[in-house]
Design an enzyme around this catalytic site. Structure first.
Site, PDB file in Angstrom:
ATOM      1  N   ARG A 144       0.596  -1.352  -0.138  1.00 27.13           N
ATOM      2  CA  ARG A 144       0.169  -0.179   0.151  1.00 27.13           C
ATOM      3  C   ARG A 144       0.854   1.288  -0.030  1.00 27.13           C
ATOM      4  NH1 ARG A 144      -4.068  -3.352   3.896  1.00 27.13           N
ATOM      5  NH2 ARG A 144      -5.403  -4.197   2.161  1.00 27.13           N
ATOM      6  N   TYR A 185      -6.395  -2.185  -6.716  1.00 21.68           N
ATOM      7  CA  TYR A 185      -5.543  -3.182  -6.242  1.00 21.68           C
ATOM      8  C   TYR A 185      -4.769  -2.588  -4.940  1.00 21.68           C
ATOM      9  CZ  TYR A 185      -1.598  -1.497  -9.718  1.00 21.68           C
ATOM     10  OH  TYR A 185      -0.906  -0.873 -10.467  1.00 21.68           O
ATOM     11  N   GLU A 186      -4.313  -3.586  -4.271  1.00 23.04           N
ATOM     12  CA  GLU A 186      -3.362  -3.585  -2.911  1.00 23.04           C
ATOM     13  C   GLU A 186      -4.759  -3.165  -1.851  1.00 23.04           C
ATOM     14  OE1 GLU A 186      -0.829  -4.341  -2.756  1.00 23.04           O
ATOM     15  OE2 GLU A 186       0.469  -4.094  -4.263  1.00 23.04           O
ATOM     16  N   GLY A 187      -5.909  -3.890  -2.186  1.00 23.30           N
ATOM     17  CA  GLY A 187      -7.090  -3.518  -1.557  1.00 23.30           C
ATOM     18  C   GLY A 187      -7.916  -2.351  -1.966  1.00 23.30           C
TER      19      GLY A 187
END
Length: 602
Positions: free
Chosen positions: A271, A409-411
């Site tokens: 993140r 992406y990455e949550g």
């Protein structure tokens, strides 16, 4: 600096909300060492020569070209910046790894994704969770670019709910290997990787387990076609199918059932690195938009002279400056926390994992803020180019499309917003961040008589810093009341969490921006920071507006009657300026500087 001194000076993750940070205690891009500046310049040189000069090739789905550029990056050592020297890497500190990630990612989202997937989630799980044998076997090849890595977590039915994957790992009768079967999707680098980090469930385990799986098509591994995507056209993204794929038992990563933890910790690092990966894209977009606005003549004058264009350029530059300030502030906090843990006897693996985990709240904040800023910056870049911005013949159109994935992406940003507040509340419950004490003080203040004194605001940022302190009270007032009202059920009230999160995000970003400028004004002189002061004031003005809107939204949605009236009065009191800034003058000053320098220059 001794461990004791470090420990005393460094705030724990989330404590920025309840403790004052001094300007001299933050790290800023102006603090880069000579070695870091050289690393930055050599990375920029590589990007300009190998990537930016050929951006059209990335748009034509030239996957082989992406792979070729990755190999060149490996030869220059750029794939091994975060890898310890013992395993063939450069063993650089966390700030330096952020710096490389920042400047290598600005030219094209295709290469940025391939780089991030390989160095982050493709290599890092082995570096941080692998045993000595696994690290010796795989990490040197990954650090040099001889091999490439990919990360197989997402499945058709398991996205944000990562632990719900259906891929199975069954131990063979002789106990020598596992047979993995299942389907993974959206796998970056799948088309050219040599090794996968695969997550699968053993039996009825509650949590998934991680495995290192070599990419051997004769071992039950097959790939889907390249996905047709909105952006990142030359990033290889395919489905991966495993059919009784044999994986030696010694290739289990960490322990059985530890996969979910590996996945979550990999995402924390991912993140903040994703935030870094959005920075140079913004600088480059501002540069291209400024050059175009300086050259494009309409009504007998460059369009840069128009106030409407100046407003866009100023906001783009301001957000980029804020994003840099917050990203490198957090990166140095992480680096220092890693150093403390190593000094206390932790291994590199333990120190890095715990160091990043400590600042998971800040990592989520940065992921959301910077990914949304890069989207807005590319959008305004198109607008400044007008019709030409919509054309695939200029890089604005591809920059806009590439930026869109960063919010997913990455949550997703929605997940990260809820995580930021959720993690803060959990830290408070564990006693790591005292939220209750300050929240109760704010509640008492609401019933007290406000001061009508006019403070002396002659010192630089004295009013702005007072406003930041009051904005923190808004968060404590809203979040404190919500926790009191809903308790453990708060996580079910997602819209309230989202509103509270936006308040939290703006506080961290605005404070980071002001602290950076204050530190530089003290050491380089206020005159040298005239434009940076303007950007800090403009960012705070915008942040206050967002906090008023989100604070009101939350208050009217969960409070009623006298409580609601009191909290709305508190919101008004805590967001009040004594001296409103001249927003148009600030924007004009910022835009004129960017125009004169023909690009982002801070």
């Amino acid at each position: 600096m001794s461990t004791e001194t470090l420990n005393k000076d460094i705030l724990r993750g989330g404590q920025f909300l309840v403790k004052e940070t001094k300007a001299e205690d933050v790290f800023t891009p102006e603090d880069f060492s000579e070695e870091q500046k050289m690393m930055r310049d050599s990375t920029k040189e590589f990007v300009d020569r190998e990537l930016w000069a050929h951006w059209e090739r990335f748009e034509s789905k030239d996957y082989a070209f992406t792979e070729e550029c990755m190999k060149k990056a490996g030869e220059l050592g750029l794939l091994g910046v975060a890898v310890p020297e013992a395993y063939g890497g450069l063993g650089m500190g966390f700030v330096s790894t952020m710096l490389v990630c920042d400047y290598i990612s600005g030219a094209t989202g295709s290469f940025s994704t391939a780089f991030g997937a390989h160095t982050g989630i493709g290599t890092m799980p082995i570096t941080l969770y692998g045993n000595e044998e696994q690290k010796q076997k795989y990490v040197p090849k990954l650090a040099s670019g001889e091999w490439f890595g990919a990360y197989c977590l997402t499945e058709p039915g398991a996205g944000s709910d990562a632990n719900s994957g259906k891929t199975k790992a069954v131990l063979s009768e002789d106990g020598s290997h596992y047979l993995i079967s299942g389907q993974k999707m959206w796998i970056s680098n799948a088309g050219f990787c040599n090794v996968f980090i695969v997550f699968a469930r053993i039996g009825d385990d509650k949590n998934i387990t991680g495995f290192i799986v070599e990419n051997d098509p004769s071992n039950g591994i097959s790939l889907g076609d390249e996905e047709k995507k909105l952006g990142i056209h030359s990033s290889s993204t395919r489905q991966v199918f495993f059919s009784d794929t044999k994986v030696p038992v010694e290739n289990m990563l960490s322990e059985r059932g530890n996969g979910f933890k590996i996945a979550m910790n990999a995402l924390n690092v991912g993140r903040i690195k994703l935030a870094a990966a959005c920075l140079d894209a913004q600088r480059r977009v501002i540069g291209e938009a400024t050059k175009y606005a300086n050259e494009r003549i309409q009504f007998k004058t460059p369009i840069m002279n128009f106030g409407a264009i100046k407003a866009k350029i100023a906001e783009m530059a301001t957000n980029t400056y804020a994003d840099e300030s917050a990203s490198y502030r957090a990166a140095k906090n992480i680096e220092d926390r890693i150093a403390i843990r190593q000094a206390e006897g932790n291994t590199h693996q333990e120190a890095e994992l715990k160091g990043v985990e400590e600042y998971a709240i800040e990592c989520s904040i940065l992921k959301v803020a910077v990914s949304e800023d890069v989207q807005n910056t590319t959008d305004e870049g198109i607008q400044i180019f007008g019709g030409m911005g919509f054309s695939a013949d200029t890089p604005m159109e591809s920059a806009w499309r590439d930026a869109r994935i960063s919010r997913i992406y990455e949550g997703t940003n929605e997940i990260n917003r809820m995580l930021a507040v959720g993690m803060l509340v959990k830290k408070a419950m564990k006693g790591h961040v005292d939220l209750l004490g300050p929240a109760m003080k704010v509640a008492d203040e609401l019933t007290g008589i406000p001061s009508f004194d006019t403070p002396d605001y002659s010192v630089l940022f004295s009013e702005e810093k007072e406003i930041i302190a009051k904005l923190k009270k808004v968060f404590l007032m809203v979040a404190g009341s919500a926790v009191q009202k809903f308790g453990p059920q708060l996580e079910e009230h997602q819209q309230l969490l989202m509103a509270a999160s936006d308040i939290l995000i703006e506080i961290y970003m605005a404070e980071s921006t002001i602290l950076r400028t204050e530190k530089n004004a003290k050491r380089f002189g206020e005159d040298s920071q005239e434009i940076q002061i303007a950007m800090s004031q403009l960012y705070l003005y915008n942040a206050v507006d967002i906090i008023i809107k989100k604070g009101k939204e939350a208050i009217v949605s969960f409070a009623e009657g006298d409580e609601q009236r009191m909290m709305l009065m508190g919101l008004k009191r805590f967001t009040k300026y004594a001296n409103q800034p001249n927003v148009v003058a600030l924007r004009t000053k910022i835009a004129d500087k960017v125009a004169a320098e023909n690009g982002y220059c801070f």
